[in-house]
Design an enzyme around this catalytic site. Sequence first.
Site, PDB file in Angstrom:
ATOM      1  N   LEU A  11      -2.933   1.576  18.521  1.00 16.52           N
ATOM      2  CA  LEU A  11      -2.483   2.920  18.896  1.00 16.52           C
ATOM      3  C   LEU A  11      -3.200   3.384  20.147  1.00 16.52           C
ATOM      4  O   LEU A  11      -4.370   3.069  20.369  1.00 16.52           O
ATOM      5  CB  LEU A  11      -2.766   3.872  17.737  1.00 16.52           C
ATOM      6  CG  LEU A  11      -1.938   3.569  16.476  1.00 16.52           C
ATOM      7  CD1 LEU A  11      -2.531   4.261  15.266  1.00 16.52           C
ATOM      8  CD2 LEU A  11      -0.487   3.972  16.675  1.00 16.52           C
ATOM      9  N   HIS A  23      -8.075  -1.026   5.725  1.00 20.28           N
ATOM     10  CA  HIS A  23      -8.373  -2.310   6.346  1.00 20.28           C
ATOM     11  C   HIS A  23      -9.003  -3.235   5.295  1.00 20.28           C
ATOM     12  O   HIS A  23      -9.860  -2.792   4.525  1.00 20.28           O
ATOM     13  CB  HIS A  23      -9.334  -2.110   7.525  1.00 20.28           C
ATOM     14  CG  HIS A  23      -9.653  -3.385   8.239  1.00 20.28           C
ATOM     15  ND1 HIS A  23      -8.757  -3.998   9.089  1.00 20.28           N
ATOM     16  CD2 HIS A  23     -10.745  -4.184   8.185  1.00 20.28           C
ATOM     17  CE1 HIS A  23      -9.301  -5.115   9.543  1.00 20.28           C
ATOM     18  NE2 HIS A  23     -10.505  -5.253   9.012  1.00 20.28           N
ATOM     19  N   ASN A  79       0.835  -1.211   0.000  1.00 17.97           N
ATOM     20  CA  ASN A  79       0.000   0.000   0.000  1.00 17.97           C
ATOM     21  C   ASN A  79       0.867   1.259   0.000  1.00 17.97           C
ATOM     22  O   ASN A  79       0.534   2.247  -0.648  1.00 17.97           O
ATOM     23  CB  ASN A  79      -0.965  -0.007   1.188  1.00 17.97           C
ATOM     24  CG  ASN A  79      -2.209  -0.830   0.890  1.00 17.97           C
ATOM     25  OD1 ASN A  79      -3.023  -0.444   0.049  1.00 17.97           O
ATOM     26  ND2 ASN A  79      -2.338  -1.972   1.544  1.00 17.97           N
ATOM     27  N   ARG A 110       0.341  -2.269  14.909  1.00 19.20           N
ATOM     28  CA  ARG A 110       0.306  -2.021  16.353  1.00 19.20           C
ATOM     29  C   ARG A 110      -0.972  -1.268  16.676  1.00 19.20           C
ATOM     30  O   ARG A 110      -1.366  -0.365  15.925  1.00 19.20           O
ATOM     31  CB  ARG A 110       1.485  -1.138  16.802  1.00 19.20           C
ATOM     32  CG  ARG A 110       2.853  -1.679  16.513  1.00 19.20           C
ATOM     33  CD  ARG A 110       3.212  -2.871  17.341  1.00 19.20           C
ATOM     34  NE  ARG A 110       3.111  -2.663  18.782  1.00 19.20           N
ATOM     35  CZ  ARG A 110       3.164  -3.653  19.674  1.00 19.20           C
ATOM     36  NH1 ARG A 110       3.291  -4.905  19.276  1.00 19.20           N
ATOM     37  NH2 ARG A 110       3.070  -3.395  20.959  1.00 19.20           N
TER      38      ARG A 110
HETATM   39  C1  GAR Z   1      -3.110  -4.809   3.928  1.00 22.30           C
HETATM   40  O1  GAR Z   1      -3.961  -5.804   3.429  1.00 22.30           O
HETATM   41  C2  GAR Z   1      -3.849  -3.922   4.907  1.00 22.30           C
HETATM   42  O2  GAR Z   1      -5.190  -3.712   4.562  1.00 22.30           O
HETATM   43  C3  GAR Z   1      -3.746  -4.744   6.167  1.00 22.30           C
HETATM   44  O3  GAR Z   1      -2.443  -5.258   6.162  1.00 22.30           O
HETATM   45  C4  GAR Z   1      -2.024  -5.416   4.813  1.00 22.30           C
HETATM   46  C5  GAR Z   1      -0.709  -4.702   4.643  1.00 22.30           C
HETATM   47  O4  GAR Z   1      -0.165  -4.960   3.381  1.00 22.30           O
HETATM   48  N1  GAR Z   1      -4.004  -3.942   7.332  1.00 22.30           N
HETATM   49  C6  GAR Z   1      -4.688  -4.357   8.385  1.00 22.30           C
HETATM   50  O5  GAR Z   1      -5.122  -5.492   8.486  1.00 22.30           O
HETATM   51  C7  GAR Z   1      -4.878  -3.319   9.481  1.00 22.30           C
HETATM   52  N2  GAR Z   1      -5.963  -3.676  10.344  1.00 22.30           N
HETATM   53  P1  GAR Z   1       0.977  -4.041   2.789  1.00 22.30           P
HETATM   54  O6  GAR Z   1       2.087  -3.967   3.855  1.00 22.30           O
HETATM   55  O7  GAR Z   1       1.452  -4.768   1.559  1.00 22.30           O
HETATM   56  O8  GAR Z   1       0.407  -2.692   2.488  1.00 22.30           O
END
Ligand code: GAR
Length: 210
Positions: free
Chosen positions: A92, A108, A13, A90
Amino acid sequence: MKIAVLISGRGSNLQALIDDVSKPGGPGEIVLVLSNVADAHGLKRAEAAGIPTTIINHQDFQDRVTFDAAMTEAIEASGAELVCLAGFMRLLSTPFIDHWRDRLINIHPSLLPAYKGLNVPQRVLDAGEKEAGCTVHFVRAEMDTGPIIIQARVPVLADDDADMLAARVLEQEHVIYPKAVRLIAEGRVTVEGEQTLIDARPADVPDNKA
Ligand code: GAR
């Protein structure tokens, strides 16, 4: 707009945001990538793009509040006006969340308010859902809650396993996260009564209050 991105891992992301800000007419500049994990792959992506990085290891702090205070100090020193959580794993503390209120967004991998927390794709499959998706939202004190800015939906297919579904959702994450950042940078997003307004109209999401 000056943007800080907080990561813990892969950083795909983050990459989507890097790619978008580098386009002509992009939403601003990523002034800091902060990771709580020293070997997070996303740090390499930031370095390759010439973006300043900082590692703040949560294990070096006695508690969440002092860790978060160190992050706030680093983010403020960078001049960032918007903080994007991008796979930052983490929880917050309330002082951090309050400090950055309406300047702190998260992505998310579910259609919030459904499926907060971890292991979302497997839980979606186990529940027999026909549809999955992802959400960008302002961050509030409770995990994975806060006014929703934008969502994207994808189908759940009959032969999906968790990895296949996660990949389909992730592709959409990479679309909606830069979109949300652009909307904010263009000054088109406000929060009123815990509802996100875009161009002064309620955001086009079925349940606007995560
Ligand atoms: C993503 O799918 C994001 O939506 C999720 O972790 C992944 C990170 O991927 N986040 C969560 O679950 C937060 N609650 P990335 O490091 O390749 O962006």
